[in-house]
Design a protein around this motif. Structure first.
Motif, short mmCIF file in Angstrom:
data_model
loop_
_atom_site.label_atom_id
_atom_site.label_comp_id
_atom_site.label_asym_id
_atom_site.label_seq_id
_atom_site.Cartn_x
_atom_site.Cartn_y
_atom_site.Cartn_z
N ALA A 1 0.74 -1.19 -0.14
CA ALA A 1 0.07 0.02 -0.06
C ALA A 1 0.77 1.23 0.14
O ALA A 1 0.71 2.23 -0.61
CB ALA A 1 -1.00 0.10 1.15
N TYR A 2 1.94 1.18 0.93
CA TYR A 2 2.81 2.44 0.67
C TYR A 2 3.40 2.62 -0.72
O TYR A 2 3.66 3.70 -1.10
CB TYR A 2 3.96 2.09 1.94
N ARG A 3 3.95 1.61 -1.25
CA ARG A 3 4.47 1.85 -2.66
C ARG A 3 3.33 2.06 -3.54
O ARG A 3 3.68 3.05 -4.56
CB ARG A 3 4.95 0.31 -3.10
N LEU A 4 2.21 1.60 -3.40
CA LEU A 4 1.17 2.24 -4.29
C LEU A 4 0.90 3.71 -4.19
O LEU A 4 0.86 4.40 -5.07
CB LEU A 4 -0.11 1.28 -3.97
N SER A 5 0.95 4.10 -2.75
CA SER A 5 0.58 5.62 -2.35
C SER A 5 1.78 6.53 -3.00
O SER A 5 1.61 7.61 -3.51
CB SER A 5 0.47 5.70 -0.81
N ARG A 6 3.20 5.86 -2.90
CA ARG A 6 4.00 6.55 -3.38
C ARG A 6 4.29 6.82 -4.86
O ARG A 6 4.17 7.86 -5.45
CB ARG A 6 5.31 5.83 -3.10
N ASN A 7 3.93 5.71 -5.75
CA ASN A 7 3.48 5.85 -7.15
C ASN A 7 2.35 6.91 -7.47
O ASN A 7 2.41 7.80 -8.53
CB ASN A 7 3.57 4.47 -8.01
N ALA A 8 1.15 6.70 -6.68
CA ALA A 8 0.14 7.52 -7.02
C ALA A 8 0.48 9.14 -6.68
O ALA A 8 0.03 9.87 -7.58
CB ALA A 8 -1.07 7.31 -5.93
N LEU A 9 1.31 9.51 -5.84
CA LEU A 9 1.97 10.80 -5.61
C LEU A 9 2.64 11.39 -6.58
O LEU A 9 2.80 12.49 -7.12
CB LEU A 9 2.36 10.97 -4.21
N ARG A 10 3.53 10.35 -7.19
CA ARG A 10 4.54 10.63 -8.23
C ARG A 10 3.79 10.96 -9.38
O ARG A 10 4.42 11.79 -10.49
CB ARG A 10 5.45 9.61 -8.32
N TYR A 11 2.77 10.20 -9.73
CA TYR A 11 2.13 10.64 -11.14
C TYR A 11 0.73 11.24 -11.01
O TYR A 11 -0.22 11.08 -11.93
CB TYR A 11 2.07 9.09 -11.69
N GLY A 12 0.63 11.98 -9.86
CA GLY A 12 -0.54 12.82 -9.75
C GLY A 12 -1.86 12.09 -9.79
O GLY A 12 -2.98 12.50 -10.36
N GLN A 13 -1.98 11.20 -9.05
CA GLN A 13 -3.38 10.32 -8.53
C GLN A 13 -3.50 10.49 -7.23
O GLN A 13 -3.44 9.43 -6.41
CB GLN A 13 -3.24 8.83 -9.10
N PRO A 14 -3.97 11.81 -6.40
CA PRO A 14 -4.12 11.65 -5.06
C PRO A 14 -5.23 10.95 -4.58
O PRO A 14 -5.28 10.61 -3.28
CB PRO A 14 -4.42 13.08 -4.86
N ASN A 15 -6.15 10.57 -5.31
CA ASN A 15 -7.33 9.82 -4.88
C ASN A 15 -6.81 8.51 -4.41
O ASN A 15 -7.19 8.08 -3.19
CB ASN A 15 -8.41 9.81 -5.80
N VAL A 16 -6.23 7.67 -5.10
CA VAL A 16 -5.44 6.38 -4.89
C VAL A 16 -4.61 6.48 -3.54
O VAL A 16 -4.82 5.68 -3.03
CB VAL A 16 -4.79 5.91 -6.11
#
Length: 990
Positions: free
Chosen positions: A536-551
């Motif tokens: 989940a942390y890796r997923l949140s990190r990638n989401a913040l890197r590619y501009g997907q704050p909802n995920v």
């Protein structure tokens, strides 16, 4: 208390400075037990790595030289190993003559073992004393010794000195030649003596004589060992002299007809060395001769297993030679026609059952096609692309289908698969039309049921590498990626954790600048519900890197409460606040933009404070805090702008606005308060842009994409500032800049250049199109609405966080020590004297093993020099405004660029202090890279200097202000007399 023993001082010992550490080792050297002495000696290399300062190294090596002079052969052996391990620190020895004298005194001992150890130690010191004639003479004498151990040590020392001395090789060439030709010299010693010839390239005459002697030895000694050794020696000699390189290539090719396989392999390895050294000097006849010597062997290939394996090794090595010269212009004529020998060799090699041969042929085809695509042979380049394309697909399919239980073979297969996929990525970069083919082929490999977890992860990384420069190719295979994710069962998620994380990151790549669809969001939500917290942390990190704050918000909701460390709790809490803030900024019809900005700004302020709580000395978050703070400042500036926009309706121009405009000679002031408020917004955005520029200069270790992210944000703030300026500042006003660069900087960039900042680029392009309005001489509501619409696009675009925010791929640290150090509050200096300031430092740079297929290099930039800036601030004037102008001392600034030697640097400054009182001296350090850019990385040191008007007032000694002439400056201002070792108390405290 230390938690590891990497520094060599053991576990559980208290942290020690240089003085204490050297004193502790000195006690061990003076011990009567040989075990304690050996333990103390072997701990010296760790001491040098931790405190690499000349005064400490000089003192330590003098102590070791005493042990070498008076100790046993066993202790001398350990001193020799210390010298070999600490070769990078030998240049920092100050008393070279005394150190060498103590070592060299053992050469006159009656024990041949002691003399042999002395010769090997002197050989390890050859970089320090390359032209010492007594040492040269001792080596010459030792070569005639009757003791085999001493002769072996003399040969080692001769090789060391021949490598670095310009005169030793000239004087010893005849001696070594006679020893090689002498019948009494053993064969193994002859082989070692022949290897010394490769270092005799300092003189043209000597190199020519050595080459002639070696060619004569080839005739007299035709055995396999002698032939391979002599040819390798000639190759190294030609590579060093360059002038004989073409001749040596022809000579080696003429020897390829040797029937002995090991000789042929050795010749091919030498040819590869010459290709890497001077491939541009090769001729087309050389390549033709090389290929013709390999192709006939295919027709005579035997059916036995051993000859086939040996033949494949020869073919692979020959292809390796061709790979080393793919950038040579001599290879051009071999890619025009399909019937050339190179074509035939590549076609047969790509279809070879040996994977290494096929892989090397794919490498050659790929790089020739990429390098010579625009060299006048487009048809042949296209054929090479097709050849490499088919080879990559077939080889990747073959490797993925193989199954082996041997762990070593599995690792080798994974390395081969990674190389094959990397060549595919390189080919797709050169031919973007192949990206869709490559992604589709990789999806087929992922769908294999027999594919291992590690292989599937590599294939997914290859698709992600394509997504970094081709968004369209990923979007075309998006249904296949979603179907792969849906097939993963909950039990398989633990094993396929990395694979799923990479696939979801690929989805984020394809949706840069767009929101996720309901189907994609549902697939990701189902995976998150059955995954671990690390996923989940890796997923949140990638989401913040590619501009997907909802995920990111969904992934971070319960995470801060599941960690045991307080620092990690605050770090995850800050990420949660950041994701919530970016989610609030997204387009929402139920809330006005002003309310969303205020709520997001409040979350960002909390995130800054939380990041400060997460920071600690061992885990500095300085860049993260500054990056989030600047985002908060940007949102606050947008909030102030929207507030000032409402002044059009709420605050109409006063009755006296016309007279104010006439008095100020500014026509736009007649529109009232909105003009002054918006001009303040211009200054605010300009200030934020400057702060982004300063943040850019501090991020020396950031990857190039992260630096581009910061630069885009800087230009975006500058674009907003210029857009407001065009409305509220007339062209005739002195403060009008008229700079159009920010509008074109972002709009001329493409997807490949932008990386994960592509959503910002799209927003900037859209905002620039909206703001393409001519300048007007009046502030009207239509212009304000246009700015609000354009800025709304920038505000509602989620910020893609750079990789450097989460991960550092390299770490560069600079440590400095300033002397003299104050014994009290300040350093005393007599008025009229000069302050001699000495700065010593160490530059440390380490990398991270985080390179993937898309980026095989982990070091982004290296420091070329260290810029040291010394600033002295004058003491305050005690008489206030009635200051004597003649006695006024302006701020003094001295700048010097120092090139580090073995990661160590030092600089000396002489400061003239002409006013009594306390003067503050500041030492700033910055890095200069090989492109000439300056990076403000620090550190900074301050020093208080008290200047006395009279000697009687100067109670402390002023000897530290200016050291005695001819002696290096240390902390204490004194140095030991030549020939003596410095006491431990004089070692500089860090």
């Amino acid at each position: 208390m230390r938690s590891n023993a990497e520094n060599g001082f053991g576990l559980g010992e208290p942290e020690m400075d240089a003085n204490t550490a050297l004193t502790d080792l000195d006690k061990g050297l003076r011990s009567s037990k040989i075990g304690d002495q050996c333990e103390a000696i072997v701990r010296f290399p760790a001491l040098f790595e931790r405190y690499p300062f000349p005064i400490l190294i000089n003192s330590a090596f003098l102590k070791l030289a005493d042990v070498f002079r008076t100790g046993s052969n066993f202790l001398r052996l350990w001193v020799l190993r210390v010298c070999l391990q600490s070769e990078s620190h030998l240049q920092k020895i100050l008393n070279v003559d005394e150190f060498v004298r103590r070592i060299f005194s053992v050469i006159h001992a009656n024990d041949p073992i002691a003399r042999a150890l002395t010769l090997r130690t002197l050989g390890s010191l050859s970089a320090l004393i390359p032209e010492r004639k007594p040492v040269h003479h001792s080596i010459r004498v030792a070569l005639d010794s009757h003791d085999r151990v001493e002769v072996s040590a003399a040969i080692y020392a001769a090789a060391c000195f021949a490598k670095r001395s310009k005169t030793f090789g000239t004087t010893m060439c005849t001696k070594i030649s006679s020893m090689v030709k002498r019948l009494s010299t053993p064969l193994d010693l002859k082989l070692r003596l022949i290897c010394i010839f490769q270092y005799m390239h300092h003189d043209v005459g000597t190199a020519s004589m050595v080459r002639k002697n070696c060619q004569e030895l080839l005739i007299n000694y035709p055995s396999e060992e002698f032939v391979t050794t002599i040819l390798h020696t000639l190759t190294q000699l030609a590579a060093a002299t360059i002038t004989d390189l073409t001749e040596q290539v022809s000579f080696l090719l003429s020897r390829l007809d040797d029937s002995r396989a090991q000789v042929k392999l050795s010749i091919l390895h030498d040819l590869k060395c010459l290709g890497e050294k001077g491939g541009h000097l090769w001729e087309s006849s050389h390549i033709s001769a090389l290929i013709s010597s390999i192709i006939p062997a295919e027709n005579s290939m035997e059916t036995d297993e051993e000859p086939v394996t040996l033949h494949n090794e020869i073919v692979y090595t020959a292809l390796d030679v061709i790979s080393s010269i793919t950038s040579s212009s001599a290879i051009l004529q071999f890619i025009y026609t399909a019937d050339s020998p190179l074509w035939k060799l590549l076609e047969s090699s790509i279809e070879s059952p040996d994977m290494l041969v096929a892989l090397k042929a794919i490498e050659i085809s790929t790089f020739i096609a990429v390098n010579w695509k625009s060299a006048g042979a487009p048809t042949s380049s296209l054929n090479l692309v097709e050849m490499a394309k088919s080879g990559i697909e077939s080889l990747a399919s073959t490797i993925c289908a193989l199954e082996t239980a041997d762990e070593k073979e599995t690792e080798e297969l994974l390395k081969d698969l990674e190389k094959c996929l990397s060549y595919g990525v390189v080919l797709c970069k050169a031919e973007p039309s192949l990206c869709t083919w490559f992604c589709s082929a990789m999806i087929k490999q992922i769908n294999r049921n027999t594919l291992s977890v590690k292989s599937r992860n590599l294939v997914c990384q290859a698709i992600g590498s394509i997504g970094s420069f081709s968004q369209d190719a990923i979007q075309k295979v998006m249904p296949d990626i979603l179907s792969v994710l849906c097939r993963f069962e909950k039990s398989a998620l633990k094993e396929e954790n990395s694979t799923v994380a990479v696939l979801i990151a690929i989805i984020f790549q394809a949706h840069q600048g767009y929101s996720l669809s309901n189907k994609v969001s549902q697939v990701i939500h189902n995976i998150m519900s059955s995954s671990c917290m690390w996923f989940a942390y890796r997923l949140s990190r990638n989401a913040l890197r590619y501009g997907q704050p909802n995920v990111a918000t969904l992934a971070l909701n319960a995470m801060p409460e599941t960690v045991s460390s307080e620092n990690f709790h605050f770090w995850l809490s800050s990420l949660q606040l950041i994701a919530q803030a970016e989610k609030l900024l997204s387009k929402d019809e139920s809330k006005t933009m002003h309310l969303r900005l205020m709520s997001a700004g409040s979350s960002y302020v909390q995130a800054v404070n939380t990041l400060k709580a997460a920071s600690c000395p061992l885990w500095s978050l300085q860049f993260q805090i500054e990056f989030v703070r600047l985002r908060s400042e940007m949102l606050a500036a947008f909030t102030n702008f929207l507030t000032s926009c409402n002044a059009v309706k709420l605050s109409p121009p006063p009755a006296i606005s016309q007279s104010i405009a006439l008095a100020a000679r500014d026509d736009l002031l007649k529109y009232g308060r909105i003009v002054t408020q918006m001009r303040k917004s211009v200054r605010d955005f300009q200030l934020i842009s400057d702060m982004y520029g300063r943040l850019y200069q501090t991020a020396f270790d950031a990857d190039n994409t992260s630096l581009l992210n910061i630069q885009i944000l800087q230009q975006m703030c500058l674009m907003v500032s210029r857009a407001i300026e065009k409305v509220v500042v007339s062209k005739d006003h002195p403060s009008f800049s008229g700079d159009e660069t920010p509008f074109t900087f972002c709009t001329r960039m493409n997807y490949i250049e932008a990386g994960n900042s592509w959503s910002l680029i799209l927003a900037c392009k859209k905002a620039a199109e909206i703001m393409r309005t001519p300048n007007s001489s009046q502030v009207i509501p239509e212009q304000i609405l246009t700015l609000r619409e354009a800025f709304g696009v920038l505000i509602e675009t989620p910020l893609p966080y750079p990789r450097f925010f989460f991960q550092t791929l390299q770490n560069t640290r600079t440590k400095i020590a300033v002397s003299p150090q104050p014994r009290g509050d300040s350093v005393p200096v007599l008025l009229g004297s000069n302050l001699a300031l000495k700065i010593e430092g160490v530059l440390q740079q380490s990398g991270n093993q985080g390179a993937k297929i898309s980026n095989m290099r982990t070091s982004f930039r290296r420091p070329k020099a260290i810029r040291i800036t010394v600033t002295s601030a004058p003491p305050p004037n005690p008489r206030g405004h009635i200051m004597d102008v003649k006695a006024h001392q302006e701020q003094l600034q001295l700048v010097k660029d120092i090139v580090p030697h073995r990661n160590f640097f030092q600089a000396q400054f002489l400061l003239s202090l002409t006013l009594p009182g306390i003067t503050n001296v500041t030492v700033d350090t910055s890095l200069v890279d090989y492109e000439g850019r300056i990076w403000m990385t620090g550190p900074r040191a301050t020093l208080a200097v008290r200047v006395y008007e009279d000697v009687k007032q100067s109670v402390p000694s002023t000897a530290a202000a200016l050291p005695r002439q001819g002696t290096p400056t240390g902390i204490s201002g004194h140095m030991p007399a030549p020939g003596t070792s410095a006491p431990a108390g004089m070692i500089q405290r860090f």
